[in-house]
Design a protein around this motif. Sequence first.
Motif, PDB file in Angstrom:
ATOM      1  N   VAL A   4       0.856  -1.180   0.000  1.00 57.39           N
ATOM      2  CA  VAL A   4       0.000   0.000   0.000  1.00 57.39           C
ATOM      3  C   VAL A   4       0.897   1.238   0.000  1.00 57.39           C
ATOM      4  O   VAL A   4       1.805   1.344   0.825  1.00 57.39           O
ATOM      5  CB  VAL A   4      -0.916   0.004   1.242  1.00 57.39           C
ATOM      6  CG1 VAL A   4      -1.754   1.273   1.275  1.00 57.39           C
ATOM      7  CG2 VAL A   4      -1.791  -1.245   1.253  1.00 57.39           C
ATOM      8  N   SER A   5       0.625   2.143  -0.925  1.00 59.29           N
ATOM      9  CA  SER A   5       1.437   3.361  -0.973  1.00 59.29           C
ATOM     10  C   SER A   5       0.565   4.585  -0.743  1.00 59.29           C
ATOM     11  O   SER A   5      -0.600   4.628  -1.159  1.00 59.29           O
ATOM     12  CB  SER A   5       2.191   3.476  -2.296  1.00 59.29           C
ATOM     13  OG  SER A   5       1.285   3.554  -3.364  1.00 59.29           O
ATOM     14  N   ASP A  24      -2.902   4.279  -2.756  1.00 63.77           N
ATOM     15  CA  ASP A  24      -2.966   3.212  -3.752  1.00 63.77           C
ATOM     16  C   ASP A  24      -2.879   1.880  -3.020  1.00 63.77           C
ATOM     17  O   ASP A  24      -1.826   1.550  -2.459  1.00 63.77           O
ATOM     18  CB  ASP A  24      -1.833   3.341  -4.760  1.00 63.77           C
ATOM     19  CG  ASP A  24      -2.070   4.498  -5.715  1.00 63.77           C
ATOM     20  OD1 ASP A  24      -1.640   5.626  -5.410  1.00 63.77           O
ATOM     21  OD2 ASP A  24      -2.710   4.264  -6.741  1.00 63.77           O
ATOM     22  N   PRO A  25      -3.956   1.113  -3.016  1.00 62.22           N
ATOM     23  CA  PRO A  25      -3.954  -0.154  -2.274  1.00 62.22           C
ATOM     24  C   PRO A  25      -3.232  -1.242  -3.051  1.00 62.22           C
ATOM     25  O   PRO A  25      -2.815  -1.040  -4.195  1.00 62.22           O
ATOM     26  CB  PRO A  25      -5.441  -0.474  -2.171  1.00 62.22           C
ATOM     27  CG  PRO A  25      -6.019   0.093  -3.432  1.00 62.22           C
ATOM     28  CD  PRO A  25      -5.227   1.357  -3.698  1.00 62.22           C
ATOM     29  N   GLU A  68     -13.095   9.408  -1.336  1.00 56.84           N
ATOM     30  CA  GLU A  68     -13.640   8.829  -2.568  1.00 56.84           C
ATOM     31  C   GLU A  68     -12.770   7.669  -3.018  1.00 56.84           C
ATOM     32  O   GLU A  68     -11.573   7.625  -2.737  1.00 56.84           O
ATOM     33  CB  GLU A  68     -13.665   9.882  -3.685  1.00 56.84           C
ATOM     34  CG  GLU A  68     -14.601  11.037  -3.448  1.00 56.84           C
ATOM     35  CD  GLU A  68     -14.604  12.000  -4.627  1.00 56.84           C
ATOM     36  OE1 GLU A  68     -15.546  12.804  -4.720  1.00 56.84           O
ATOM     37  OE2 GLU A  68     -13.667  11.940  -5.446  1.00 56.84           O
ATOM     38  N   ARG A  69     -13.388   6.800  -3.763  1.00 59.55           N
ATOM     39  CA  ARG A  69     -12.661   5.716  -4.419  1.00 59.55           C
ATOM     40  C   ARG A  69     -13.370   5.477  -5.744  1.00 59.55           C
ATOM     41  O   ARG A  69     -14.085   4.501  -5.915  1.00 59.55           O
ATOM     42  CB  ARG A  69     -12.658   4.451  -3.557  1.00 59.55           C
ATOM     43  CG  ARG A  69     -11.652   3.423  -4.025  1.00 59.55           C
ATOM     44  CD  ARG A  69     -11.723   2.153  -3.198  1.00 59.55           C
ATOM     45  NE  ARG A  69     -10.687   1.228  -3.609  1.00 59.55           N
ATOM     46  CZ  ARG A  69     -10.716  -0.076  -3.348  1.00 59.55           C
ATOM     47  NH1 ARG A  69     -11.720  -0.602  -2.651  1.00 59.55           N
ATOM     48  NH2 ARG A  69      -9.739  -0.855  -3.768  1.00 59.55           N
ATOM     49  N   PRO A  70     -13.201   6.380  -6.673  1.00 50.48           N
ATOM     50  CA  PRO A  70     -14.058   6.460  -7.861  1.00 50.48           C
ATOM     51  C   PRO A  70     -14.086   5.221  -8.752  1.00 50.48           C
ATOM     52  O   PRO A  70     -15.099   4.898  -9.328  1.00 50.48           O
ATOM     53  CB  PRO A  70     -13.515   7.673  -8.616  1.00 50.48           C
ATOM     54  CG  PRO A  70     -12.157   7.899  -8.075  1.00 50.48           C
ATOM     55  CD  PRO A  70     -12.165   7.411  -6.676  1.00 50.48           C
ATOM     56  N   PHE A  74      -7.574   3.357  -6.498  1.00 45.96           N
ATOM     57  CA  PHE A  74      -6.987   4.276  -5.540  1.00 45.96           C
ATOM     58  C   PHE A  74      -8.099   5.067  -4.834  1.00 45.96           C
ATOM     59  O   PHE A  74      -9.259   5.107  -5.285  1.00 45.96           O
ATOM     60  CB  PHE A  74      -6.006   5.221  -6.242  1.00 45.96           C
ATOM     61  CG  PHE A  74      -6.668   6.274  -7.093  1.00 45.96           C
ATOM     62  CD1 PHE A  74      -6.976   6.023  -8.408  1.00 45.96           C
ATOM     63  CD2 PHE A  74      -6.985   7.516  -6.551  1.00 45.96           C
ATOM     64  CE1 PHE A  74      -7.590   6.983  -9.202  1.00 45.96           C
ATOM     65  CE2 PHE A  74      -7.601   8.488  -7.333  1.00 45.96           C
ATOM     66  CZ  PHE A  74      -7.912   8.227  -8.647  1.00 45.96           C
ATOM     67  N   SER A  75      -7.720   5.684  -3.721  1.00 48.98           N
ATOM     68  CA  SER A  75      -8.665   6.496  -2.964  1.00 48.98           C
ATOM     69  C   SER A  75      -8.022   7.834  -2.611  1.00 48.98           C
ATOM     70  O   SER A  75      -6.789   7.943  -2.531  1.00 48.98           O
ATOM     71  CB  SER A  75      -9.064   5.773  -1.681  1.00 48.98           C
ATOM     72  OG  SER A  75      -9.904   6.572  -0.866  1.00 48.98           O
TER      73      SER A  75
END
Lengths: 117, 111
Positions: A4-5, A24-25, A68-70, A74-75
């Motif tokens: 995860v970054s 970024d998961p 958000e996590r469109p 990524f969120s």
Amino acid sequence: DTGVSQDPRHKITKRGQNVTFRCDPISEHNRLYWYRQTLGQGPEFLTYFQNEAQLEKSRLLSDRFSAERPKGSFSTLEIQRTEQGDSAMYLCASSLGSTGENTGELFFGEGSRLTVL
Amino acid sequence: GNSVTQMEGPVTLSEEAFLTINCTYTATGYPSLFWYVQYPGEGLQLLLKATKADDKGSNKGFEATYRKETTSFHLEKGSVQVSDSAVYFCALNFGNEKLTFGTGTRLTIIP
């Protein structure tokens, strides 16, 4: 590195400014979490997503906070009109979960440290 | 509400000493219990877990037993190493991955 970054790692801002953090998961993980950690405390849950749906929000998440996590990848976590009390480490975590399954294993990023002057 | 209480740190031990970090919880019902560890410069990672009473979680020489009668989940290791220096967090959840964490215990092992 496939962990995860989070970006940025550190952010210093003045009170009243808006800030945005990105997470970024791990690519195959469908669940994404945001936690907040203040000095000397453990992480506190803020919100979580399953794919692109935001399923739960803590009452800690005031209306100045939005996540958000469109596209279910990524969120972003945005804080509007920052206050000094928002100074904390913001942690993102991800997991691969399914209904009824509870592994409790979250994979955390290193966090984004926010300092509000 | 649910909460986790951890032994206050920091804890400093010599290499090969026996380690105990106490953790007790308050919860309505029977949660799953976890120990997470944060090594310097890294994110939190799961160390071990137990999902029901009398279960013992173990990993990397660490152990913890879920004690319903004392609402405890103490972390133990028989012989610590310098590489075990980290911050340790006890946590619980109820059938989902929304974890409630304790305040953390910083462990330093000196050679």
